[in-house]
Design a protein around this motif. Structure first.
Motif, PDB file in Angstrom:
ATOM      1  N   CYS A  21      16.827 -48.188 -43.062  1.00 43.09           N
ATOM      2  CA  CYS A  21      17.852 -49.051 -43.659  1.00 43.09           C
ATOM      3  C   CYS A  21      18.700 -48.266 -44.658  1.00 43.09           C
ATOM      4  O   CYS A  21      19.918 -48.394 -44.708  1.00 43.09           O
ATOM      5  CB  CYS A  21      17.205 -50.250 -44.351  1.00 43.09           C
ATOM      6  N   LYS A  25      22.674 -47.512 -44.411  1.00 43.80           N
ATOM      7  CA  LYS A  25      23.579 -47.890 -45.494  1.00 43.80           C
ATOM      8  C   LYS A  25      24.386 -46.691 -45.970  1.00 43.80           C
ATOM      9  O   LYS A  25      25.588 -46.779 -46.222  1.00 43.80           O
ATOM     10  CB  LYS A  25      22.771 -48.484 -46.653  1.00 43.80           C
ATOM     11  N   ALA A  28      27.104 -45.881 -43.501  1.00 41.46           N
ATOM     12  CA  ALA A  28      28.217 -46.822 -43.607  1.00 41.46           C
ATOM     13  C   ALA A  28      29.094 -46.485 -44.812  1.00 41.46           C
ATOM     14  O   ALA A  28      30.322 -46.539 -44.741  1.00 41.46           O
ATOM     15  CB  ALA A  28      27.684 -48.251 -43.721  1.00 41.46           C
ATOM     16  N   GLN A  29      28.443 -46.108 -45.941  1.00 40.93           N
ATOM     17  CA  GLN A  29      29.204 -45.759 -47.135  1.00 40.93           C
ATOM     18  C   GLN A  29      30.027 -44.496 -46.911  1.00 40.93           C
ATOM     19  O   GLN A  29      31.136 -44.354 -47.423  1.00 40.93           O
ATOM     20  CB  GLN A  29      28.249 -45.555 -48.323  1.00 40.93           C
ATOM     21  N   TRP A  31      31.184 -43.458 -44.051  1.00 38.07           N
ATOM     22  CA  TRP A  31      32.021 -43.600 -42.854  1.00 38.07           C
ATOM     23  C   TRP A  31      33.467 -43.197 -43.162  1.00 38.07           C
ATOM     24  O   TRP A  31      33.987 -43.525 -44.220  1.00 38.07           O
ATOM     25  CB  TRP A  31      31.977 -45.066 -42.409  1.00 38.07           C
ATOM     26  N   VAL A  89      27.365 -50.625 -35.564  1.00 37.17           N
ATOM     27  CA  VAL A  89      27.936 -50.264 -36.857  1.00 37.17           C
ATOM     28  C   VAL A  89      28.285 -48.779 -36.932  1.00 37.17           C
ATOM     29  O   VAL A  89      29.205 -48.387 -37.661  1.00 37.17           O
ATOM     30  CB  VAL A  89      26.961 -50.649 -37.999  1.00 37.17           C
ATOM     31  N   ASP A  90      27.581 -47.943 -36.192  1.00 39.35           N
ATOM     32  CA  ASP A  90      27.865 -46.502 -36.214  1.00 39.35           C
ATOM     33  C   ASP A  90      28.723 -46.053 -35.035  1.00 39.35           C
ATOM     34  O   ASP A  90      28.752 -44.876 -34.690  1.00 39.35           O
ATOM     35  CB  ASP A  90      26.551 -45.708 -36.235  1.00 39.35           C
ATOM     36  N   GLN A 121      35.763 -57.668 -37.705  1.00 45.48           N
ATOM     37  CA  GLN A 121      36.026 -57.555 -39.141  1.00 45.48           C
ATOM     38  C   GLN A 121      37.514 -57.216 -39.290  1.00 45.48           C
ATOM     39  O   GLN A 121      37.920 -56.071 -39.065  1.00 45.48           O
ATOM     40  CB  GLN A 121      35.156 -56.470 -39.779  1.00 45.48           C
ATOM     41  N   SER A 264      30.087 -55.711 -36.581  1.00 47.38           N
ATOM     42  CA  SER A 264      28.979 -55.047 -37.254  1.00 47.38           C
ATOM     43  C   SER A 264      29.418 -54.195 -38.451  1.00 47.38           C
ATOM     44  O   SER A 264      28.589 -53.739 -39.233  1.00 47.38           O
ATOM     45  CB  SER A 264      28.231 -54.147 -36.266  1.00 47.38           C
ATOM     46  N   ALA A 265      30.710 -53.967 -38.613  1.00 46.06           N
ATOM     47  CA  ALA A 265      31.202 -53.086 -39.669  1.00 46.06           C
ATOM     48  C   ALA A 265      30.863 -53.640 -41.052  1.00 46.06           C
ATOM     49  O   ALA A 265      30.851 -54.849 -41.280  1.00 46.06           O
ATOM     50  CB  ALA A 265      32.710 -52.900 -39.550  1.00 46.06           C
ATOM     51  N   THR A 266      30.613 -52.752 -41.982  1.00 47.12           N
ATOM     52  CA  THR A 266      30.274 -53.139 -43.350  1.00 47.12           C
ATOM     53  C   THR A 266      31.540 -53.318 -44.193  1.00 47.12           C
ATOM     54  O   THR A 266      32.615 -52.820 -43.834  1.00 47.12           O
ATOM     55  CB  THR A 266      29.415 -52.062 -44.012  1.00 47.12           C
ATOM     56  N   PRO A 267      31.435 -54.011 -45.333  1.00 46.20           N
ATOM     57  CA  PRO A 267      32.586 -54.140 -46.241  1.00 46.20           C
ATOM     58  C   PRO A 267      33.140 -52.789 -46.681  1.00 46.20           C
ATOM     59  O   PRO A 267      34.360 -52.639 -46.850  1.00 46.20           O
ATOM     60  CB  PRO A 267      32.006 -54.925 -47.428  1.00 46.20           C
TER      61      PRO A 267
END
Length: 331
Positions: A21, A25, A28-29, A31, A89-90, A121, A264-267
């Motif tokens: 996890c 995370k 994603a940060q 990215w 997400v990736d 998103q 799936s993309a993060t904020p």
């Protein structure tokens, strides 16, 4: 298995889960960590492909990773858009959306493959894209009034092209046909580029397409332009009157384009891509290229993810009525 050994296994599994996890995370940060794919859900050579190539350099420069344009036509743009909606997400991909893929197309299916806002998103609104009515060069009419009279008299043997069922070029011509009271054969293509080429070649009578893709052909005499379909004239063809000016009161059809990431993309990913789009649209050189092909770049007040989500939902509602009233459902 002894209790002590079982506990150690469980602790190990839990530790691995936490690390996984944390790693996801962190990715994603950070990215993007590799080249990013901009999915254009239409064929190469069309107006959206042109827009993608303009955006490509600026986004690559800001993101610090190469942005690769991948054309994925099919289903009026739904095939490529669905791929992005379902991406992990990736995945490192986003979609260059249109009024067709993220508004009109939704109402054309009893069971749409995705919701234009909820299954993505939203990132940023990019541009408005005015449309115009163009005909093959040897079609007799020279203005909209003559076109209406000619089409009413010859509708049974005429055809119009589009970049695919449910696209803006399709629905705008359907709306025009409904208003002038004609039933003309629709010939869908896998993108606006191929459709327009057959109008230029004289195999198709007319098309309602982006001014960005047609202006050069109009100026060189390869096709005729009879009306701007948006409410206002375009600076690219300032002498071309609107449909409203030529008697079709309040006729106003303008396409648009936007960028969305997978659901799936993060904020953090949304914020980073949004910042890159904003920087690109603030570049005077890019805005000049937009002006040169008849696109109207979004102002700062229209570029937030929140604005785009509200806008898409409003567009879905706006076009649901005309699509259903015109019998345009595909299933």
């Amino acid at each position: 298995m002894p209790i002590l050994k079982l506990n150690r296994v469980l602790h190990l599994v839990a530790a691995l889960a936490v690390l996984t996890c944390a790693s996801a995370k962190a990715q994603a940060q950070d990215w993007p960590t590799r080249p990013v794919t901009m999915v254009v859900p239409f064929a190469a050579g069309g107006p959206m492909d042109t827009l993608a190539r303009i955006l490509q350099h600026g986004l690559s420069e800001t993101l610090g990773q190469q942005v690769i344009v991948e054309n994925m036509p099919g289903g009026g743009g739904l095939v490529g858009s669905l791929r992005v909606a379902q991406a992990a997400v990736d995945s490192h991909m986003f979609v260059l959306a249109s009024i067709g893929t993220h508004a009109i197309g939704y109402s054309m299916h009893s069971k749409p493959p995705y919701h234009p806002a909820n299954d993505f998103q939203p990132v940023a609104f990019v541009a408005d894209a005015p449309l115009m009515l163009m005909t093959k060069k040897d079609l007799p009419p020279n203005d909209l009034k003559e076109f209406i009279a000619y089409t009413r008299a010859n509708q049974g043997k005429m055809s119009f092209a589009s970049g695919g069922s449910g696209t803006s070029s399709h629905v705008s011509c359907v709306m025009l046909n409904q208003i002038i009271g004609v039933d003309v054969t629709h010939v869908p293509y896998r993108g606006g580029g191929p459709a327009f080429q057959d109008v230029i070649a004289g195999r198709i009578d007319y098309i309602c397409n982006y001014i960005s893709i047609g202006a050069a052909a109009v100026k060189s005499g390869q096709v005729k332009a009879l009306a701007t379909l948006a409410r206002e004239r375009t600076s690219l063809l300032p002498d071309l009157p609107t449909a409203d000016e030529q008697g079709l009161k309040d006729f106003d059809v303008s396409a648009w384009n936007a960028i969305l990431l997978p659901k799936s993309a993060t904020p953090a990913m949304v914020a980073k891509l949004n910042a890159a789009v904003n920087k690109a649209l603030d570049n005077p050189a890019l805005r000049e290229r937009f002006d040169a092909i008849g696109l109207i770049a979004a102002g700062p007040d229209r570029r937030s993810p929140e604005y785009l989500r509200r806008f898409i939902n409003a567009e879905v509602e706006k076009w649901a009525g005309p699509v259903k009233a015109g019998g345009l459902q595909l299933d």
